[in-house]
Design an enzyme around this catalytic site. Structure first.
Site, PDB file in Angstrom:
ATOM      1  N   TYR A  95      31.524  13.691  10.866  1.00 62.40           N
ATOM      2  CA  TYR A  95      32.259  13.021  12.085  1.00 62.40           C
ATOM      3  C   TYR A  95      31.251  12.319  12.753  1.00 62.40           C
ATOM      4  CZ  TYR A  95      36.734  15.309  11.174  1.00 62.40           C
ATOM      5  OH  TYR A  95      37.913  15.380  10.608  1.00 62.40           O
ATOM      6  N   GLU A 137      40.635  21.780  11.030  1.00 60.68           N
ATOM      7  CA  GLU A 137      40.306  21.718   9.518  1.00 60.68           C
ATOM      8  C   GLU A 137      39.573  23.061   9.124  1.00 60.68           C
ATOM      9  OE1 GLU A 137      38.484  17.733   9.261  1.00 60.68           O
ATOM     10  OE2 GLU A 137      40.499  17.087  10.223  1.00 60.68           O
TER      11      GLU A 137
END
Length: 387
Positions: A95, A137
């Site tokens: 990310y 997630e």
């Protein structure tokens, strides 16, 4: 929570994004892959070349900017992305890489408009969304790992059996090479296959719908020979090995007594087979309709299997459309109006899978027949888009 000023500044960039369109995400991907080529082992390069991935990301960015003050509106879309990310084994360390290149893209494409304050606002907004994705997630990863037969990351599978279902579709039965059980899944979910294709510099990951009800010792995917990885799989033999990630996906059979209508075209029949078989095993009395369209008879997979289920499913009805050279079935494109009096338009659940144009075509017919949008569920192969 995001500050009022951050929300305002992000919303102020909506016209910039709208005017630039997918050029923003095209710039982003080119920049990211040039600086972090290792990510080419994760992203679908075929979707990059076709522009599908750029369009999907642009749509997601625009939607996030539009609804940043009410992200609950995007809950369903975020859940779908979470599952896709989990199937690709996206990790927390990915990310910051994406965030760095996203902010740099905004600065490089809009040097005059994107002030330091706007970049800071996007950094805060991206960080908020990234934290949400990472948390959700991780929940999927932990759930997959905690199941009987579950795991995290890549796992080796042996192709135990290959069955030719039609002129263009083969079924691959995948047994874990470690001979342990496999994790259960919900009908409609997919399995991500990770392999090194001959002639490709990078590993390739593709998602294939699981095409039968959940089994304790193997998975089955049914693959059309259409594309880089699909074509590669069709060259493999029984005994060959591939890697896969745990099942994922939010397009699943609903656990309700409502009548089920399974509508598919081409290889879109694969999740429908899992849903139909699961219904047969657990609620065979449920009224079901199986509607399928194929280009030719030779490309029509699973016809005999579906028809054989009628002995055990007294309420199962089927109808088929063949685009070219139909004999025993209806010729042409799928038209639902002639079935209007037969279909459960008011109380049924309608499941769609196939090419995007097909699903848009069928969904419009359903809406015109009075089916509510909330009754329609669908799966798009590749990057998500609305139909």
């Amino acid at each position: 929570m995001l500050s009022t000023q951050t929300i305002k500044l992000v919303k102020d960039t909506i016209p910039l994004l709208a005017n630039a369109g997918p050029a923003v995400t095209d710039h982003f991907y080119k920049r990211m892959f040039s600086h972090n080529p290792e990510l080419l082992d994760i992203f679908n390069i075929s979707n990059q070349k076709s522009g599908k991935q750029q369009f999907a990301l642009f749509s997601a960015l625009a939607a996030y900017a539009t609804h940043i003050d009410n992200p609950a509106v995007l809950a369903h879309a975020i859940d779908r992305i979470n599952h896709k990310h989990a199937s690709l084994n996206i990790l927390p360390e990915h990310y910051p890489i994406v965030g760095t290149h996203l902010l740099a893209t905004l600065q490089e494409m809009f040097p005059n408009e994107c002030t330091p304050e706007i970049i800071d606002a996007w950094a805060e907004a991206y960080g908020f969304l990234a934290d949400l994705f990472i948390t959700q997630e991780e929940g999927i990863y932990q759930n997959n790992e905690s199941k009987t037969g579950g795991w995290r990351g890549r796992r080796r599978f042996t192709i135990s059996k290959i069955v030719k279902e039609s002129e263009v579709i083969k079924s691959f039965y995948l047994a874990p090479s470690d001979e342990r059980p496999v994790a259960s899944y919900q009908a409609g979910q997919y399995l991500a296959v990770d392999c090194k294709v001959n002639g490709s510099d990078n590993r390739q990951i593709r998602q294939y719908s699981l095409s039968q009800s959940s089994q304790p010792d193997h998975y089955r995917i049914s693959v059309k020979t259409d594309g880089l990885v699909s074509g590669y799989l069709h060259t493999l033999n029984e005994g060959d090995e591939i890697d896969a990630y745990p099942p994922a996906g939010d397009f699943v059979l609903q656990n309700t007594p409502a009548p089920k209508v399974f509508i598919s075209a081409g290889v879109g029949i694969t999740p429908m087979m899992a849903m139909l078989e699961t219904t047969k095993l657990h609620s065979a009395e449920t009224p079901c309709w199986f509607l399928h369209a194929a280009r030719t008879h030779t490309e029509h997979a699973f016809y005999d299997v579906v028809e054989s289920y009628k002995d055990q499913m007294p309420s199962l009805r089927s109808h088929y459309w063949i685009e070219k050279d139909a004999n025993t079935h209806t010729q042409g494109l799928m038209q639902l109006a002639p079935l209007e009096t037969q279909l459960p338009l008011q109380q049924g659940e309608f499941y769609l899978c196939g090419p995007s144009a097909f699903m848009s075509f069928v969904k419009q017919q359903l809406l015109e027949l009075g089916v509510q949008d909330s009754q329609i569920f669908y799966e798009v192969f590749g990057p998500h888009q609305d139909v």
